[in-house]
Structures are given as structure tokens and as C-alpha cells.
Design an enzyme around this catalytic site. Structure first.
Site, short mmCIF file in Angstrom:
data_model
loop_
_atom_site.label_atom_id
_atom_site.label_comp_id
_atom_site.label_asym_id
_atom_site.label_seq_id
_atom_site.Cartn_x
_atom_site.Cartn_y
_atom_site.Cartn_z
N CYS A 196 -27.28 48.96 50.67
CA CYS A 196 -26.98 47.70 51.36
C CYS A 196 -26.98 47.89 52.87
O CYS A 196 -27.47 47.03 53.61
CB CYS A 196 -25.60 47.16 50.97
SG CYS A 196 -25.19 47.35 49.25
N ASP A 197 -26.41 48.99 53.35
CA ASP A 197 -26.11 49.11 54.79
C ASP A 197 -26.93 50.17 55.53
O ASP A 197 -26.89 50.21 56.77
CB ASP A 197 -24.62 49.45 54.98
CG ASP A 197 -23.73 48.39 54.35
OD1 ASP A 197 -24.15 47.23 54.34
OD2 ASP A 197 -22.63 48.74 53.89
N CYS B 124 -22.02 51.64 50.15
CA CYS B 124 -23.34 51.26 49.64
C CYS B 124 -24.43 51.54 50.67
O CYS B 124 -24.66 50.73 51.57
CB CYS B 124 -23.34 49.78 49.25
SG CYS B 124 -24.93 49.21 48.65
#
Ligand code: NAP
Length: 323
Positions: free
Chosen positions: A139-140, A136
Site C-alpha cells: 500500500c505505502d 503494508c
């Protein structure tokens, strides 16, 4: 003894397919419930930019789009239940949905459980998950400011997310097993023009290595039959998706990859059980096709209920809603 609660339509999954089904069912005067065990909105919520959903030409994130869909479903009175469904069964024509807390009876069931990322299955992938291996970028990605990362895959997800990562990182290697991409042309063109992206063609990752965190990957170039190491701080894996079919695999007919087979009313081989969205065996997986599936499934479920109630089928009566 668990409490039993009754609905017209139970929908498992709150992504675009589930939400669209809920909107159509509730507007059709039925009583739907949507079950969601994880993040409301499904897989699309990890997408940074959705730019191909008609009407939303000002780019918005997956979270923003799903927030709008949830408000839309709320407006028509959809009930959302954040309990994990542990099993589904049948009692005659009535569908039984069991969560860890309660038992729900529904006349019809729409499976919209979606899919999850496929893993590479190479040494180091699990060991460094959360320590440099990610599925992801949204997200990261922020944690990789000015670093070097690799993205694996050649589909829409890989190329879109590689583009997103270029906002933060110094360099992105896109490692693809062939010498041409699968992604849609407009996204390919943008990636080819991006100076932070370097393509590594005809290549597969064989190992992810490091001490506490990812430091390098071993790559095999199939054409040149050569192994080489690339120093990277992170690796983002986008090599396709696998169906979330655990709840239905023992009763619903699936294709060879495990996606649900449906007819043109989105009905599975089990009467009154429909499927919609990424869980369905189909060629084009997009927000719009998921939303379309959901609408068709809800419409078909409503027709199914009408026909079976007109026939006064006794075992559907166990599903009757309280007056
Ligand atoms: P995908 O389209 O199935 O692409 C997967 C990619 O990973 C392919 O390039 C494939 O290579 C490669 N691959 C598969 N297994 C591999 C392995 N073991 N090792 C290395 N590479 C491997 O998957 P996706 O990109 O996740 O997309 C899933 C669905 O969502 C698609 O239908 C896609 O169109 C849709 N989607 C749409 C959008 C959008 O419209 N904006 C955005 C994201 C996703 P080959 O090409 O050689 O098979």
C-alpha cells in the site's frame, strides 16, 4: 424489527478460506452467503506477489488471485454481503448472524475472519502511524522512492516485503531480534544477495521518533548491549499476526494465542460451527492451506446438515430455507 434471511451456510470472511468454502458449498448445491466488512479478499490482497499457489506460476498479486477466486465463487452463485457482522449466536442448532442491518439464520457457520498484523508496542508507533509507520509495503511502498526505510521481523512477510520495497527505496534495514531468519530459504537467499538490504541482527526497536513524520528509530542490540539511532524515513512492521477472534472468543475454544481449535473436519467445539484459514490454530499459514481449510469446512458443513436433517431435528427447522 430486523428482517430475517435464511441460508444453509454463513461464511464470515472473504479471504482464500472463505472463498474456497463458498465455492465448495455452492457446488455442493447449498445456499451460502459470505460476509465481508472490509476489503474483499482478506489479508492476501496486501501481498504484491504470490508465487507459491499451485497452477499460478506466472507471479500474480494478491488482489489478482482473489479477483479470480471471487469470479469462481460468483460462477456458482455465491452471495456476497458487504455488511459487518456484529454478533453471532445460537438458537438450538440454528446459527444467528446479526449485522447492523439484518438478521441471518444459517444451519452452519464457517468462521474465516483471518488475522491482523501484530504491533511492536513501542513509543512513537501509534503517533507516527500513517506518517512513516506502516504495516503494508504494497500500500505505502511507493511513497518511499529513494528513501531509507526499516523493516522489522524475520518471517516470510518481513523478508518478502523488504524485497518488494527495494524496487523503490535507496536502502532497507531489516531489523531482527535474532541472528537467523524464520523466512523460507529461497526468500532468505534472495534477500542476502540484494545490495539494497542491510541486516541489523539481534536487535529490537525501542522507539520511533520524528517531528511531523518518522525521522529515526532507536535500536537496542541485545548481544552487544548497545543502543544506537538509525536515520530512516519509514518503518514497516512485520512481527507476526493476531487472530480476528472477537466474534467467537466467548463461545469457541481457542489456543493460548487466541486461534480457534478445530478437529480434522475443521469443526470447533460448537456443533455446526467450523473455522478455516488464518483464524485456525495451526503451523502453516499459506493461501493454499487456507483454501484447503475452506474446502474441508464446507464439505463437513454439508455432511453436518445432511445428518441433522435426516434426524429431523426440530430446532434446525427454524433455519429452513423458504420453499
Ligand atoms: P511470523 O512467521 O510469525 O514471523 C514473525 C517474525 O517477527 C519472526 O521473525 C519473529 O521473530 C518476529 N517477531 C515477533 N514478535 C516480535 C517482536 N515483538 N519484536 C520483534 N520481532 C518480533 O509472521 P509473518 O511473517 O507475518 O507470517 C505469518 C504467517 O503467514 C506465517 O505462517 C508465514 O509463513 C505466512 N506467510 C507466508 C508467505 C508465503 O508463503 N509467501 C508470505 C507471508 C506470510 P522470531 O523469528 O525470533 O520469532
Amino acid at each position: 424489527m430486523k428482517e430475517v434471511i435464511k441460508y444453509d451456510i454463513a461464511i464470515i470472511g472473504s479471504g482464500p478460506a472463505g472463498m474456497s468454502a463458498a465455492i465448495y458449498a455452492a457446488r455442493g448445491g447449498l445456499k451460502p452467503i459470505v460476509f465481508e466488512k472490509g476489503v474483499l479478499g482478506g489479508q492476501i490482497t496486501v501481498t504484491q506477489e504470490v508465487e507459491n499457489y499451485p497452477g499460478f506460476h506466472k507471479t500474480l498479486s494478491g488482489i489478482e488471485l482473489m479477483d479470480e477466486m471471487k469470479k469462481h465463487a460468483d460462477k456458482f452463485g455465491t452471495e456476497i454481503c458487504e455488511e459487518e457482522v456484529k454478533g453471532v449466536g445460537m438458537q438450538g442448532l440454528c446459527k444467528i448472524i446479526e449485522t447492523d442491518k439484518k438478521i441471518y439464520h444459517a444451519k452452519t457457520l464457517i468462521i474465516a475472519t483471518g488475522a491482523h498484523p501484530r504491533k511492536l508496542n513501542v513509543p512513537g508507533e501509534d503517533k507516527f502511524y500513517g506518517k512513516g509507520v506502516s504495516y503494508c509495503a504494497t500500500c505505502d511502498g511507493f511513497f518511499y522512492r529513494d528513501k531509507v526505510v526499516a523493516v522489522v521481523g524475520g518471517g516470510d512477510s518481513a523478508i518478502e516485503e523488504a524485497m518488494f520495497l527495494t524496487r523503490f527505496v535507496k536502502k532497507v534495514y531489516i531489523i531482527h531480534r535474532r541472528n537467523e531468519l524464520r523466512a523460507v530459504q529461497i526468500i532468505q537467499d534472495r534477500a542476502f544477495e540484494n545490495p539494497k538490504i542491510e541486516f541489523v541482527w539481534n536487535s529490537e526497536i525501542q522507539e520511533v521518533s520524528g517531528k511531523d513524520f518518522v525521522e529515526s528509530i532507536t535500536v537496542y542490540n541485545k548481544k552487544e548491549e548497545k543502543h544506537f539511532d538509525l536515520a530512516v524515513d519509514g518503518i514497516f512492521v512485520y512481527v507476526g499476526i493476531l487472530p480476528n477472534n472477537e466474534l467467537i472468543e466467548s463461545r469457541v475454544e481457542l489456543d493460548k494465542q487466541g486461534f480457534a481449535l478445530v478437529d480434522d473436519s475443521m469443526q470447533t467445539n460448537i456443533p455446526g460451527i467450523f473455522a478455516a484459514g488464518d483464524i485456525v490454530s495451526k503451523k502453516l499459514r499459506q493461501v493454499i492451506t487456507a483454501a484447503s481449510d475452506g474446502a474441508i469446512a464446507a464439505w463437513s458443513a454439508e455432511k453436518w446438515i445432511t445428518i441433522h436433517q435426516e434426524n429431523d431435528e426440530t430446532d434446525l427447522k427454524t433455519c429452513e430455507l423458504p420453499k
